[in-house]
Design an enzyme around this catalytic site. Structure first.
Site, PDB file in Angstrom:
ATOM      1  N   ASN A   1       0.859  -1.191   0.000  1.00  0.00           N
ATOM      2  CA  ASN A   1       0.000   0.000   0.000  1.00  0.00           C
ATOM      3  C   ASN A   1       0.893   1.239   0.000  1.00  0.00           C
ATOM      4  OD1 ASN A   1      -1.500   2.307   1.346  1.00  0.00           O
ATOM      5  ND2 ASN A   1      -3.170   0.852   1.088  1.00  0.00           N
TER       6      ASN A   1
ATOM      7  N   SER B   1      -5.255  -0.368  -3.028  1.00  0.00           N
ATOM      8  CA  SER B   1      -5.879   0.917  -2.758  1.00  0.00           C
ATOM      9  C   SER B   1      -6.954   0.662  -1.714  1.00  0.00           C
ATOM     10  CB  SER B   1      -6.492   1.488  -4.037  1.00  0.00           C
ATOM     11  OG  SER B   1      -6.842   2.840  -3.856  1.00  0.00           O
ATOM     12  N   GLU B   2      -6.868   1.322  -0.560  1.00  0.00           N
ATOM     13  CA  GLU B   2      -7.694   0.891   0.571  1.00  0.00           C
ATOM     14  C   GLU B   2      -9.188   1.173   0.388  1.00  0.00           C
ATOM     15  OE1 GLU B   2      -5.192   3.108   0.837  1.00  0.00           O
ATOM     16  OE2 GLU B   2      -5.710   4.802   2.144  1.00  0.00           O
ATOM     17  N   ASN B   3      -9.551   1.921  -0.669  1.00  0.00           N
ATOM     18  CA  ASN B   3     -10.976   2.074  -0.953  1.00  0.00           C
ATOM     19  C   ASN B   3     -11.555   0.838  -1.651  1.00  0.00           C
ATOM     20  OD1 ASN B   3      -9.239   3.083  -3.055  1.00  0.00           O
ATOM     21  ND2 ASN B   3     -11.067   3.755  -4.131  1.00  0.00           N
TER      22      ASN B   3
ATOM     23  N   SER C   1     -11.410  -4.759   2.577  1.00  0.00           N
ATOM     24  CA  SER C   1     -10.145  -4.082   2.330  1.00  0.00           C
ATOM     25  C   SER C   1      -9.337  -3.946   3.620  1.00  0.00           C
ATOM     26  CB  SER C   1     -10.411  -2.700   1.741  1.00  0.00           C
ATOM     27  OG  SER C   1      -9.199  -2.019   1.503  1.00  0.00           O
TER      28      SER C   1
END
Lengths: 232, 209
Positions: B23, B46-48, B88
């Site tokens: 990340n 991508s943490e979304n 996530s």
């Protein structure tokens, strides 16, 4: 039983009152329930608490409810893109509870799974841990976080079948799944409703058991940061 | 002489290993993706809600449903996968992400990290930073050694509210590379044209051998 309503106002009829806790899906402006937010604005209900990762921008998303001062409190992880939000926050008109993004998502998911609390390492040793129960597991310290049991969930999906089984598209899935799970009643807006049987049951992202009311509508789907590259 | 933003990013890329899930934070860390060695597979999270982040789209091909955690339009790759926010952060908290490369306002000699708020200034929120530093395998900070007032950001103790306690493993700054070890920070590498004396003088944290 029919879950399909003609429009957002009809789908929210009987669900709204002052002081509700509403969980909303979306990340930034991606995958936000824009039609339901507009209908909440029209309804005039106030003193709302929103559990939502972000607060929209001034004229789109939850931002439109800040203009009309319908929001009392936000439970969010990041609120950087909204000038009116900042004005109300700094003047003390609006309360904010910052949650780490994963804690917020898990608080919603947990409530939807009937789990009132869970331990996490996130936030240990920070202001987030102040006043929370600490507990050690296998030599590591964790803090207790609680589930968010919302009165109403509002979410946005790509496609639904007539029974409310939902499919999302790309990164617009984001908070829509956990937010959709944690409400006593969940209202979903979608781009297209198709007959039951036309979605592959193996490809459902949120089963219709979580979805009580459904509308189909036209979405603006605004882009917050348009970034591109040139063709070589 | 010292490293510029791109040189810091290139140095951070040397920490990547084939097959890693990583990340990258906003700012200099994002540049690391330009320096992934050829032939090495590194999957960016991508943490979304995405694994396998692709580059920005060509003009006219932007998709409102496909953005990164900085809310910028991006593209997908052949091996991309999408998932919801709870999933996530399950992979982040579950220790499945090998490494996070982040920016920082301050780092302490015990690996404390401050990068989300300055008291008295506008607070925008921590986003996913607290989850990342608590959950990923290795945390690498990429930042300038001093703030804009010329004060060291590498301190005995952080003065700003923490993002995580004892979470940083490696600091890559414009002056060099420092590892967080027992008792303090260890100099691993000096940036081009930077002497050990200069690096020590710019560092308020304890340096150990």
């Amino acid at each position: 039983m029919n879950k399909i309503y003609p429009n957002a106002a009809a789908a929210l009829d009987g669900l709204l009152s002052d002081g509700l806790l509403i969980a909303a899906g979306g990340f930034g402006l991606c995958g936000i329930p824009e039609l339901l937010l507009a209908a909440i604005r029209e309804s005039g209900v106030k003193d709302l608490t929103f559990a939502s990762n972000n607060a929209g921008v001034d004229d789109f998303g939850i931002g439109i409810l800040l203009q009309t001062k319908q929001v009392k409190k936000m439970i969010s992880s990041y609120v950087g893109e909204n000038a009116e939000f900042m004005r109300q926050y700094l003047s003390g008109e609006l309360e904010i509870e910052f949650n780490p993004q994963g804690t917020l998502a898990e608080r919603m998911r947990a409530a939807g799974a009937g789990i009132p609390g869970f331990y996490t390492k996130t936030g240990v040793g920070t202001v987030i841990a102040d006043g929370k129960e600490h507990k050690d597991f296998n030599g590591q310290t964790y803090i207790l976080e609680t589930g968010i049991f919302a009165d109403v969930s509002i979410i946005k999906a790509w496609k639904a079948d007539t029974t409310g089984n939902l499919i999302f598209r790309k990164t617009a899935r984001n908070f829509n799944v956990p937010a959709g799970m944690c409400g006593r009643v969940c209202v979903a807006e979608v781009e297209e409703i198709v007959p039951a049987g036309s979605l592959d049951p193996d490809h459902i992202h949120l089963p219709g058991i979580y979805v009580h009311r459904l509308i189909q509508g036209d979405h603006e789907k605004r882009i917050e940061q348009r970034t591109t590259r040139k063709k070589a | 002489m010292a490293w510029d933003r791109n040189q810091m990013a290139a140095r951070a890329a040397k920490e990547l290993k084939d097959g890693m899930y990583v990340n990258l934070g906003i700012g200099i860390p994002t540049l690391v993706s330009n320096y992934i060695p050829e032939g090495m597979t590194v999957t960016l999270q991508s943490e979304n809600g995405m694994l396998g982040m692709g580059p920005f789209p060509y003009e006219g091909e932007e998709d409102a449903d496909l953005i990164n955690a900085g809310k910028q339009t991006i593209t997908e790759l052949p091996h991309s996968a999408y998932f919801d926010s709870a999933t996530s952060f399950a992979m982040i908290r579950g220790g499945k992400i090998a490494m996070a490369i982040l920016g920082a306002m301050e780092v302490s000699e015990t690996g404390d990290l401050a990068n989300w708020m300055i008291p008295g200034k506008l607070v925008k929120g921590m986003g996913g930073a607290m989850d990342l530093v608590a959950g990923v395998g290795r945390v690498i900070v990429v930042m300038d050694h001093a703030n804009k007032h010329g004060e060291s950001k590498v301190l005995p103790e952080c003065t700003l509210p923490l993002t995580g306690k004892g979470v940083v493993d490696l600091i890559i700054s414009n002056l060099g590379v420092l590892e967080v070890v027992e008792g303090g920070l260890k100099i691993i590498e000096l940036a081009d044209g930077v002497s050990e004396e200069e690096l020590r003088a710019a560092t308020l944290a304890k340096i150990v051998n």
